[in-house]
Scaffold this motif. Structure first.
Motif, short mmCIF file in Angstrom:
data_model
loop_
_atom_site.label_atom_id
_atom_site.label_comp_id
_atom_site.label_asym_id
_atom_site.label_seq_id
_atom_site.Cartn_x
_atom_site.Cartn_y
_atom_site.Cartn_z
N ASP A 156 -5.68 -1.70 -5.14
CA ASP A 156 -5.09 -2.19 -3.90
C ASP A 156 -6.03 -3.20 -3.24
O ASP A 156 -7.05 -2.83 -2.67
CB ASP A 156 -4.81 -1.02 -2.96
CG ASP A 156 -3.84 -1.39 -1.83
OD1 ASP A 156 -3.63 -2.60 -1.63
OD2 ASP A 156 -3.32 -0.48 -1.18
N GLU A 157 -5.67 -4.47 -3.35
CA GLU A 157 -6.45 -5.56 -2.77
C GLU A 157 -7.94 -5.48 -3.04
O GLU A 157 -8.75 -5.42 -2.13
CB GLU A 157 -6.20 -5.62 -1.25
CG GLU A 157 -4.73 -5.89 -0.96
CD GLU A 157 -4.52 -6.47 0.44
OE1 GLU A 157 -5.42 -7.15 0.94
OE2 GLU A 157 -3.44 -6.23 0.99
N THR A 184 0.83 -1.20 0.00
CA THR A 184 0.00 0.00 0.00
C THR A 184 0.87 1.26 0.00
O THR A 184 0.58 2.23 -0.71
CB THR A 184 -0.95 0.00 1.21
OG1 THR A 184 -1.81 -1.14 1.11
CG2 THR A 184 -1.77 1.26 1.29
N GLU A 220 -7.13 0.75 -1.03
CA GLU A 220 -7.38 -0.32 -0.06
C GLU A 220 -8.60 0.07 0.79
O GLU A 220 -8.73 1.21 1.21
CB GLU A 220 -6.15 -0.44 0.84
CG GLU A 220 -6.23 -1.58 1.82
CD GLU A 220 -4.88 -1.81 2.50
OE1 GLU A 220 -4.16 -0.84 2.80
OE2 GLU A 220 -4.54 -2.99 2.73
MG LIG Z 1 -2.09 -2.73 2.06
#
Ligand SMILES: [Mg+2]
Ligand SMILES: Nc1ncnc2c1ncn2[C@@H]1O[C@H](COP(=O)(O)OP(=O)(O)OP(=O)(O)O)[C@@H](O)[C@H]1O
Lengths: 238, 288
Positions: A157-158, A44, A86
């Motif tokens: 992000d994820e 991140t 995220e």
């Molecule tokens: Mg992260």
């Protein structure tokens, strides 16, 4: 092959803690690049540095041939970088419709109508507030919001974090579709297996250092390494 | 009975001023985390500009142009000063605007003099609306009308326009607004100017009722902060409600215990802080 994004020797800090120790990576144009690594590896932080949200103290970032190292976040985004953060970061008090009004209007194929076509579920929930959406719907909204910017490079992000297996597959399918549309993708994931299936290139980050870079297929073939990367949670889905 | 009615209309009007002031303060506080102590001086500036403009533009022209000029000056102030302290602790902006409030007040005193000045009104506005309601002039009706139109306009702007939606989104998560390509530097400047426009407009309206003096905004500033706290930091609807509540409470207390009319609004604030710290409609945790 040209690069959509190049980062060279990034050093990033949160206050005094030194998180990234000379991270270099490249996102090839029109390809999917996966950035993997365990919890707290600095994934991140890397993305935040690229977006100018937590600027790197040292190093150089080039996006579409321009040195963006010192650019403020909005300028990086306006250059055509879509960012799906995220935790999705939906505007909880705003309706779906209003969430989609926020992004800068850059010209291009993506319009609100097309987002609703891509995610019919969002069209049904137009009037609902962000906080009333399920995790999957929030993810779709977060992706849709970034697409409205008509990005040439999409950074996620994820996106699969906390989603049901069926929805995870849907998210990965969308990412592949973006590549087919000609968008370069930088994908951060905990779900190593599935990411490596769709990615062209991969990086592995550990403690703020790049410990692997190369073709995704090569990494996927290294069973021991993939197992080490894929935490128990990711294992459940495969 | 007439006394009660008189004070109810008074409360409505005072509340309307608190609302205009507090909405501007609230906009700036929500998006930029700046507590603008100079807001009362932007109010005075609006009034004085109207005073200066009336001979050339007439009352109606001044009513329109003075708030716009106030907004323009607000824009310059934000660009030159306020934006420099955004990334620091809010104490910096508080002290900066606190200091600037005194500077603005002295500038007003220097330019327009220390004594009270009247703002001329069109004749018909000064007439009472009827013989029985001799204490209610058309001007009072007009003020309330203008405030209602402006507040509705503001809420429509925030709801239906892209810039308005971005301001609301930025109140929740400015970083994410920036990562969607929105120039948040412009957004904050515009938002500050919008707040100053509302202050300037309340200044023109107030000047028609109570006249002009260099510290005319001071009495409105604290109650406006209280309106925000009571309504709930982060909620503009809350601010609207808080302003009206405070105005009414002060006016009605005047009927029964005149000496407590000021204490009552502070008492309301204390009760809210003790028993409902996030205000009536505030976001959870906004005050912490
Ligand atoms: Mg992260
Ligand atoms: N705001 C912050 N302030 C201080 N340290 C932070 C902050 N955010 C993250 N860190 C630390 O920086 C390191 C890297 O965090 P980062 O969020 O980049 O990891 P990540 O690879 O994204 O992990 P995850 O898979 O859990 O999302 C961690 O040790 C974390 O504790």
């Amino acid at each position: 092959m040209t690069a959509a994004l190049t980062a060279e020797g990034l050093h990033t800090y949160y206050g005094k803690s030194h998180i990234l120790h000379g991270v270099s990576l490249e996102v090839a144009e029109g390809k999917i690049t996966a950035l993997l690594g365990r919890n707290g590896a600095g994934k991140t932080t890397t993305l935040r540095s690229l977006m100018g949200l937590t600027p790197a103290r040292e190093g150089k970032i080039t996006i579409f041939g321009e040195d963006t190292t010192r650019w403020p976040t909005f300028r990086v985004a306006a250059a055509g970088v879509g960012y799906v953060p995220e935790g999705r970061r939906i505007f909880a008090n705003l309706s779906v419709e209003e969430n989609l009004m926020v992004p800068l209007e850059r010209g291009g194929p993506w319009t609100v109508e097309r987002i609703y076509q891509l995610f019919p579920r969002l069209a049904e929930r137009k009037q609902n507030r962000g906080r009333q959406l399920s995790g999957g719907e929030q993810e779709m909204l977060s992706i849709g919001r970034a697409l409205l910017l008509n990005p040439k490079l999409l950074i996620l992000d994820e996106p699969s974090q906390g989603l049901a297996p069926l929805i995870v597959r849907e998210v990965f399918r969308i990412v592949q579709q973006m590549k087919a549309e000609g968008i370069s993708v930088l994908l951060v994931e905990q779900n190593a297996r599935m990411s490596l299936e769709i990615a062209d290139n991969a990086y592995v980050l550990d403690d703020g250092i790049v410990v692997y870079s190369g073709p995704a297929r090569e990494l996927a073939a290294d069973e021991a390494r993939v197992r080490a990367l894929a935490g128990a949670s990711a294992e459940e889905w495969t | 009975m007439q006394l009660v009615l008189f004070n109810v209309t008074n409360g409505l009007i005072i509340g309307a001023f608190y609302v205009l002031m507090a909405l501007g303060l609230s906009l700036i506080l929500n998006l930029s985390n700046v507590i603008n102590f100079a807001h009362g001086n932007f109010l005075a500036l609006g009034g004085y500009l109207a005073y200066t403009l009336t001979p050339t533009l007439g009352y109606w022209g001044a009513l329109l142009v003075a708030p716009l000029l106030t907004a323009l000056i607000g824009l310059a102030v934000e660009r030159l000063m306020i934006r420099r302290v955004y990334n620091r602790d809010p104490v910096y902006s508080l002290l900066l605007t606190f200091g600037f409030a005194f500077v603005m007040q002295d500038i007003a005193r220097y330019v327009w003099g220390p004594n009270g000045l009247p703002l001329g009104l069109p004749d018909f506005l000064s007439q009472p609306i009827s013989a029985e309601l001799f204490f209610v002039t058309w001007y009072r009706v007009f003020m309330v009308f203008v405030v209602i139109v402006v507040v509705l306009g503001l809420f429509a702007f925030l709801r239906y326009t892209r810039v308005g939606v971005r301001i609301r989104a930025g109140t929740l998560d400015l970083e994410t607004v920036a990562s969607l390509g929105v120039n948040i530097s412009f957004l904050r400047t515009f938002n500050f100017a919008l707040g100053c426009f509302l202050a300037g407009l309340s200044g023109v309206l107030a000047a028609g009722q109570i006249g002009l003096n260099p510290n005319m905004g001071d009495d409105l500033l604290m109650p406006s902060f209280i309106a925000i706290i009571v309504g709930g930091v982060g909620s503009l609807i809350g601010t609207l409600f808080g302003g009206l509540l405070i105005g009414m409470a002060a006016a009605l207390t005047t009927v029964f215990y005149p000496s407590a009319s000021e204490a009552v609004i502070y008492a309301i604030m204390m009760l809210v802080l003790l028993f409902r710290p996030r205000g009536f409609m505030g976001e959870e945790g906004m005050m912490s």
